[in-house]
Design an enzyme around this catalytic site. Structure first.
Site, mmCIF file in Angstrom:
data_model
loop_
_atom_site.group_PDB
_atom_site.id
_atom_site.type_symbol
_atom_site.label_atom_id
_atom_site.label_comp_id
_atom_site.label_asym_id
_atom_site.label_seq_id
_atom_site.Cartn_x
_atom_site.Cartn_y
_atom_site.Cartn_z
ATOM 1 N N HIS A 54 -0.936 -4.689 7.712
ATOM 2 C CA HIS A 54 -1.462 -4.259 6.426
ATOM 3 C C HIS A 54 -1.055 -5.246 5.329
ATOM 4 O O HIS A 54 0.118 -5.341 4.971
ATOM 5 C CB HIS A 54 -0.912 -2.866 6.118
ATOM 6 C CG HIS A 54 -1.399 -2.267 4.846
ATOM 7 N ND1 HIS A 54 -0.563 -1.991 3.791
ATOM 8 C CD2 HIS A 54 -2.635 -1.875 4.460
ATOM 9 C CE1 HIS A 54 -1.252 -1.442 2.811
ATOM 10 N NE2 HIS A 54 -2.517 -1.358 3.189
ATOM 11 N N HIS A 96 -5.155 -7.509 -3.021
ATOM 12 C CA HIS A 96 -5.432 -6.082 -2.899
ATOM 13 C C HIS A 96 -5.988 -5.486 -4.176
ATOM 14 O O HIS A 96 -6.980 -4.749 -4.159
ATOM 15 C CB HIS A 96 -4.169 -5.304 -2.501
ATOM 16 C CG HIS A 96 -4.394 -3.828 -2.407
ATOM 17 N ND1 HIS A 96 -4.184 -2.964 -3.464
ATOM 18 C CD2 HIS A 96 -4.832 -3.059 -1.378
ATOM 19 C CE1 HIS A 96 -4.490 -1.737 -3.095
ATOM 20 N NE2 HIS A 96 -4.873 -1.764 -1.837
#
Length: 735
Positions: A54, A96
């Site tokens: 992630h 992100h």
């Protein structure tokens, strides 16, 4: 490189056509093969469970930097995740957030350009930013001076780095972030993948929260897998079966937040051919919990922890302790594969004091479950234990309290309940958490611990008719974190009832009995004294406070449809005489008789009653003749403080009995449930034994709690709902 994305066909075919063809002595190889092919949807539908890094190895390095990707690859991640944003001049960068200020020094470099949205900066301007120093400040324990000055990578730089670092052996998991903010993002992404020959010859998965973006990506590159991401809010109040059937038109997988992962969601996805990759899972406890549900992979900041679990054996469905006495206990655990399970037991929760170690081999013929008995324990003492599947190092801990010595009278608290996983109710069940919050001395699981004959994700085509089917039911209920927590916090006495095999069965006459019995003994910490010759009945003393007398209401009974009379039995002659002996010679303040069926609440059906009561006038198919022997024995011997405790009825009742009609209660019956099954409503009681209903309530999930105070001669009974709220409480004097 697309071998990890091969979806395995799910077989619902039965391994054997007839239950009589499989005995409990079947070979380990046959049982292992049957377990692998059983119909459960709670197992991966891909060849290998995927480790998705992630934002890279983001627990150890600044997210979405080449250094984070390098560490993720070093940790054996299967995929590295890229989150895409687009600059003012149309370049895709890996970041992100839609803004720069959290993970770069944009606020210091460009103080007048709030809110520092990526779309308002050119790539050249973003190149001036430091994307690493923030991590050193936020996580000083993981800080590294080399992180200062790391850059925000472009999509092309990230692709080239990952391809070169492992020669294409690590896949790319790419998300289109906020595609509505960046028109043309999808076309630019597919063009880049084409330039690097990753459409047909790479290992790439695309993901997005945006359905529109995924549909566009399907049009642009139908060859690539596409995962629909879900927040909890996106799935709230939705029928997941209908939703996943709908999205299967454009998606090949789902990526839900870990908080919504339950068996029903996994079942809905797998039944629609969708892989399940939850996010973001960072502890091994969470990883194991989700692996037990059958996920196909997961996003994690800690790729090393996930890779380690998948490489070695691990404890897969928690631990439990049971059948505790004043000097012994039975410990239980399950591994995910063949291994040696090691238990350590100590009075010290840190295990620095002397410990007892016991090893037991987890093998296929018992579905990798093990039980070990620990003797020589001190009475009235809290013990701590931990288990691991060697050579793995993942450890699961638990505790239990031994019974006081015979002759002592100590306060006692216990909880009881049953009926889990029936009539469409699927884990998790909230009541287990409420039970654990009471810190009971033990949990009495009063039967119907599974519903082997009901449809659930583990057995979509019931009834269970092979040992692996029964195993699958127990594993399904053990996916409930609340149940695992309760079993690890206190000891358990588990008894079986009909749904451990099939509705209203009579043990000697039911072909499925051996299968259900083996699975019951495999999945509960049952002592050798109870399991010997499959008798399952036994008595346990908690000092002189209480004698727990556990009955086996299934293994010896005559067919339910047989007419009641002197030859009809539920307990069998040997068990009945044993019960008389236990009642007559008990000097405990309370004699608690654990029966899996009720006394005066008619159960089963007309013409084939399953409980003691006949019910309607003219229906003489109960077991009243045998229970009258028990009732008369209690009255004639003047045995005081006898309490029968059960579940089974799917509603709660508290009843006291005056069979002699002299106005004095001779014994009581406590009924709770269901914990997680169909909810019923109280009806008419059979009047044979003089019942007086003190409380009755249905239509809610519930459990019972009891406190015995021998010093003050009090016995308190509570019925609590699944949140722990008390619906009924009454204290009875002890005679």
């Amino acid at each position: 490189m697309k071998k990890r994305w091969i979806v395995l066909a799910m077989s619902s075919a039965l391994v054997l056509s007839s239950p009589s063809m499989l005995q409990v002595s079947a070979s380990p190889k046959a049982l292992a093969a049957a377990a692998a092919e059983n119909q459960s949807s709670l197992k991966p539908i891909v060849g290998n469970v995927s480790v998705v890094a992630h934002r890279g190895a983001s627990a150890y390095a600044p997210e979405h930097t080449l250094e984070a990707y390098r560490q993720a690859i070093q940790m054996k991640a299967d995929y590295v995740e890229f989150d895409l944003q687009m600059t003012k001049d149309g370049r895709l960068v890996v970041l992100h957030d839609e803004t720069l200020n959290r993970t770069t020094n944009a606020q210091q470099v460009y103080p007048d350009r709030s809110p520092w949205a990526v779309k308002d900066f050119t790539l050249e301007e973003i190149r001036r930013l430091d994307a690493g120093s923030w991590f050193n400040e936020a996580y000083p324990e993981a800080a590294d001076k080399h992180y200062a000055g790391l850059l925000v990578p472009t999509l092309e730089e990230a692709i080239e780095f990952v391809k070169q670092a492992q020669k294409g052996k690590v896949g790319l998991y790419i998300e289109t972030k906020a595609p509505d903010v960046y028109p043309g993002m999808e076309e630019k992404l597919i063009a880049a993948l084409s330039r690097y020959d990753l459409i047909d010859n790479g290992d790439v998965i695309l993901q997005s929260f945006s359905e529109e973006s995924l549909r566009k990506l399907k049009t642009l590159a139908p060859e690539l897998p596409r995962v629909q991401l879900y927040s909890a809010a996106m799935l709230k109040d939705k029928d997941v079966y209908a939703e996943f059937k709908r999205i299967s038109e454009y998606a090949t997988g789902v990526g839900p937040t870990k908080s919504v992962l339950v068996p029903k969601l996994i079942d809905a996805a797998h039944r629609n051919g969708l892989i399940v990759h939850p996010y973001t899972v960072n502890t091994q406890d969470e990883m194991v919990s989700l692996l037990s549900l059958g996920v196909d992979g997961m996003f994690t900041n800690n790729s090393d922890l996930m890779a380690e679990l998948l490489k070695k054996p691990y404890i897969s469905h928690g631990t439990a302790s049971g059948d505790v006495t004043d000097s012994s206990a039975v410990l239980w655990a399950r591994a995910n594969k063949e291994s040696d399970i090691q238990f350590e037991i100590s009075k010290d929760p840190s295990f620095t004091a002397p410990t007892v170690r016991k090893n037991e081999r987890a093998a296929a013929e018992r579905d990798y479950t093990v039980q070990v008995k620990v003797d020589g324990l001190s009475a009235d003492t809290t013990y701590y234990y931990r288990a691991k599947a060697l050579p793995g190092q993942y450890t699961v801990s638990g505790s239990f309290h031994t019974a006081p010595k015979k002759g002592s009278q100590k306060p006692l608290t216990f909880v009881w309940g049953g009926d889990t996983g029936g009539q469409g109710e699927i884990p998790p069940f909230k009541a287990f958490q409420a039970m654990a919050a009471l810190n009971p001395d033990f949990f009495l699981f009063s039967g119907d611990t599974i519903y082997a004959d009901n449809q659930t994700p583990s057995v979509p085509n019931p009834p269970s008719d092979s040992v692996p089917d029964f195993w699958a039911k127990y594993k399904e209920n053990r996916t409930d974190a609340g149940l695992r927590s309760l079993l690890q916090k206190t000891s358990t006495y588990a008894i079986w009832d009909d749904h451990e095999v099939i509705n209203d069965f009579s043990g000697p006459f039911e072909p499925l009995t051996p299968f259900g019995l083996q699975a019951f003994k495999d999945y509960w910490p049952v002592s050798a004294e109870r399991s010997s010759m499959d008798k399952l009945y036994h008595a346990y003393s908690w000092g002189n406070t209480m004698d727990l007398i556990i009955l086996n209401n299934r293994g010896y009974r005559a067919p339910n449809a047989a007419p009641d009379g002197p030859d009809k039995t539920m307990l069998g002659e040997e068990q009945l005489n044993w019960l008389f002996d236990q009642l007559e010679h008990s000097d405990a303040a309370v004699k608690l008789v654990a029966t899996s069926v009720p006394i005066s609440i008619p159960t089963g059906k007309a013409g084939a009653r399953d409980g003691w009561a006949n019910g309607e006038a003219g229906d003489l198919t109960g077991f009243e003749t045998e229970f009258r022997k028990i009732s008369d024995f209690i009255v004639q011997k003047e045995i005081k403080n006898v309490v029968f405790v059960t579940t089974d009825t799917h509603f709660a009742e508290v009843i006291q009995y005056d069979p002699s009609g002299d106005g004095i209660a001779d014994y009581r019956e406590l009924v709770s449930g269901p914990i997680g099954a169909g909810r019923g409503m109280p009806g008419k009681l059979d009047p044979t034994f003089g019942p007086e209903r003190l409380y009755a309530e249905g239509g809610f999930f519930n459990f019972g709690a009891c406190r015995i105070d021998p010093e003050h001669k009090k016995f308190t009974v509570e019925i609590r709902d699944e949140s722990g709220k008390v619906h009924f409480s009454q204290t009875f004097p002890l005679e």
